[in-house]
Design an enzyme around this catalytic site. Sequence first.
Site, PDB file in Angstrom:
ATOM      1  N   ARG A  30      58.479  49.907  25.918  1.00 41.83           N
ATOM      2  CA  ARG A  30      58.113  51.208  25.366  1.00 41.83           C
ATOM      3  C   ARG A  30      58.590  52.282  26.317  1.00 41.83           C
ATOM      4  O   ARG A  30      58.436  52.162  27.541  1.00 41.83           O
ATOM      5  CB  ARG A  30      56.586  51.278  25.186  1.00 41.83           C
ATOM      6  CG  ARG A  30      56.036  52.671  25.123  1.00 41.83           C
ATOM      7  CD  ARG A  30      54.605  52.763  24.619  1.00 41.83           C
ATOM      8  NE  ARG A  30      53.957  53.980  25.046  1.00 41.83           N
ATOM      9  CZ  ARG A  30      54.256  55.203  24.622  1.00 41.83           C
ATOM     10  NH1 ARG A  30      55.202  55.389  23.727  1.00 41.83           N
ATOM     11  NH2 ARG A  30      53.617  56.266  25.077  1.00 41.83           N
ATOM     12  N   ILE A  31      59.187  53.351  25.771  1.00 41.21           N
ATOM     13  CA  ILE A  31      59.575  54.500  26.592  1.00 41.21           C
ATOM     14  C   ILE A  31      58.927  55.735  25.960  1.00 41.21           C
ATOM     15  O   ILE A  31      59.247  56.099  24.835  1.00 41.21           O
ATOM     16  CB  ILE A  31      61.104  54.646  26.720  1.00 41.21           C
ATOM     17  CG1 ILE A  31      61.816  54.478  25.378  1.00 41.21           C
ATOM     18  CG2 ILE A  31      61.667  53.648  27.702  1.00 41.21           C
ATOM     19  CD1 ILE A  31      63.328  54.679  25.490  1.00 41.21           C
ATOM     20  N   ARG A  80      63.986  60.196  18.499  1.00 44.77           N
ATOM     21  CA  ARG A  80      64.379  59.803  19.850  1.00 44.77           C
ATOM     22  C   ARG A  80      65.123  58.464  19.811  1.00 44.77           C
ATOM     23  O   ARG A  80      66.052  58.240  20.589  1.00 44.77           O
ATOM     24  CB  ARG A  80      63.150  59.725  20.752  1.00 44.77           C
ATOM     25  CG  ARG A  80      63.376  60.402  22.071  1.00 44.77           C
ATOM     26  CD  ARG A  80      62.115  60.522  22.875  1.00 44.77           C
ATOM     27  NE  ARG A  80      61.337  61.681  22.529  1.00 44.77           N
ATOM     28  CZ  ARG A  80      60.018  61.786  22.712  1.00 44.77           C
ATOM     29  NH1 ARG A  80      59.328  60.782  23.215  1.00 44.77           N
ATOM     30  NH2 ARG A  80      59.402  62.886  22.385  1.00 44.77           N
ATOM     31  N   SER A 119      54.931  64.450  30.682  1.00 50.88           N
ATOM     32  CA  SER A 119      55.350  65.605  29.872  1.00 50.88           C
ATOM     33  C   SER A 119      54.360  66.749  29.941  1.00 50.88           C
ATOM     34  O   SER A 119      54.679  67.865  29.556  1.00 50.88           O
ATOM     35  CB  SER A 119      55.528  65.195  28.412  1.00 50.88           C
ATOM     36  OG  SER A 119      54.297  64.747  27.882  1.00 50.88           O
ATOM     37  N   ASP A 120      53.151  66.467  30.416  1.00 51.84           N
ATOM     38  CA  ASP A 120      52.180  67.555  30.596  1.00 51.84           C
ATOM     39  C   ASP A 120      51.179  67.207  31.694  1.00 51.84           C
ATOM     40  O   ASP A 120      50.921  66.046  31.963  1.00 51.84           O
ATOM     41  CB  ASP A 120      51.485  67.937  29.278  1.00 51.84           C
ATOM     42  CG  ASP A 120      51.056  66.753  28.455  1.00 51.84           C
ATOM     43  OD1 ASP A 120      51.928  66.142  27.808  1.00 51.84           O
ATOM     44  OD2 ASP A 120      49.864  66.423  28.487  1.00 51.84           O
ATOM     45  N   MET A 178      49.075  56.758  24.386  1.00 51.17           N
ATOM     46  CA  MET A 178      48.313  56.255  23.243  1.00 51.17           C
ATOM     47  C   MET A 178      48.804  54.906  22.671  1.00 51.17           C
ATOM     48  O   MET A 178      48.393  54.534  21.577  1.00 51.17           O
ATOM     49  CB  MET A 178      48.305  57.317  22.131  1.00 51.17           C
ATOM     50  CG  MET A 178      47.839  58.673  22.648  1.00 51.17           C
ATOM     51  SD  MET A 178      47.731  59.947  21.412  1.00 51.17           S
ATOM     52  CE  MET A 178      46.155  59.538  20.690  1.00 51.17           C
ATOM     53  N   GLU A 179      49.656  54.176  23.379  1.00 48.96           N
ATOM     54  CA  GLU A 179      50.237  52.965  22.775  1.00 48.96           C
ATOM     55  C   GLU A 179      50.277  51.712  23.665  1.00 48.96           C
ATOM     56  O   GLU A 179      50.260  50.589  23.136  1.00 48.96           O
ATOM     57  CB  GLU A 179      51.690  53.242  22.313  1.00 48.96           C
ATOM     58  CG  GLU A 179      51.828  54.162  21.128  1.00 48.96           C
ATOM     59  CD  GLU A 179      51.762  55.638  21.502  1.00 48.96           C
ATOM     60  OE1 GLU A 179      51.978  55.959  22.701  1.00 48.96           O
ATOM     61  OE2 GLU A 179      51.477  56.466  20.633  1.00 48.96           O
TER      62      GLU A 179
HETATM   63  N1  HPA Z   1      47.347  62.626  25.748  1.00 43.12           N
HETATM   64  C1  HPA Z   1      47.718  61.530  25.089  1.00 43.12           C
HETATM   65  N2  HPA Z   1      48.967  61.156  24.959  1.00 43.12           N
HETATM   66  C2  HPA Z   1      49.920  61.936  25.498  1.00 43.12           C
HETATM   67  C3  HPA Z   1      49.594  63.097  26.181  1.00 43.12           C
HETATM   68  C4  HPA Z   1      48.248  63.446  26.321  1.00 43.12           C
HETATM   69  O1  HPA Z   1      47.892  64.462  26.928  1.00 43.12           O
HETATM   70  N3  HPA Z   1      50.771  63.665  26.592  1.00 43.12           N
HETATM   71  C5  HPA Z   1      51.763  62.860  26.168  1.00 43.12           C
HETATM   72  N4  HPA Z   1      51.253  61.818  25.502  1.00 43.12           N
END
Ligand code: HPA
Length: 234
Positions: free
Chosen positions: A87-88, A24, A203-204, A180-181
């Site tokens: 951060r992106i 990316r 993204s989810d 996570m960062e």
């Molecule tokens: N959990 C942790 N980090 C993430 C997630 C998730 O569901 N989706 C994108 N980054």
Amino acid sequence: MSVHISAKKGEIAKTVLMPGDPLRAKYIADNFLTDVTLVSKTRNVFFFTGKYKGKEITVGASGMGFPSIGIYSYELFTEYEVDTIIRIGTCGAYATDLKLFDILNVEKAASESTYAKFAWEIEEEAISNQGDAFDKINQTASELNLNVKSTNIHSSDIFYRKNPTVPAIAEKYNCLAVEMEAFALFANAKYLGKNAATILTVSDIIPTKEEISADQREQALRTMMELSLETALK
Ligand code: HPA
């Protein structure tokens, strides 16, 4: 050179945009920057320095998780005189009040992690973005007519877990999403007196298992990339 970055002093800009994924970072360099130089490729964690609308900017990957972003952001701040890291990244939404592709500007990152405590004796469970980058992102978003939501998020060490309910710390700090960062980035910036912000694209959606497909991802992330680049001009 630092331990994990092979760029020479002076080859990294004052502002660094940090996606998690090295490819990316390459995408941003290929699509948005001119006069690009690959300044570090140690461990295939690419850092590119180039120009965006005439201003020198570096894009480089953080990798995944606190240890990885902890290392790269610390070395950028301390060995390369970087002032600002944006951060992106992507995040998972804990509830359906966020939608796929929503863009978040992180106010505080809350975490169960002991990273900040053991690295810097920072005892807070929720660490704020640092300096003025957060405000610049919101200002830029409004100039670009982008709908960007300021919110707290959960920074977790855990991607896969037995029990998919929302963790207590996310409830406690009203975190709408998880990544996570950001917590380690904000901790490093707080300790070092630097600027750090985090922009996330959803993204989810965790409860419904909806997610952005692989081929939607590139286009979806372009808006966040442009927002970070325009912010970096300020
Ligand atoms: N959990 C942790 N980090 C993430 C997630 C998730 O569901 N989706 C994108 N980054």
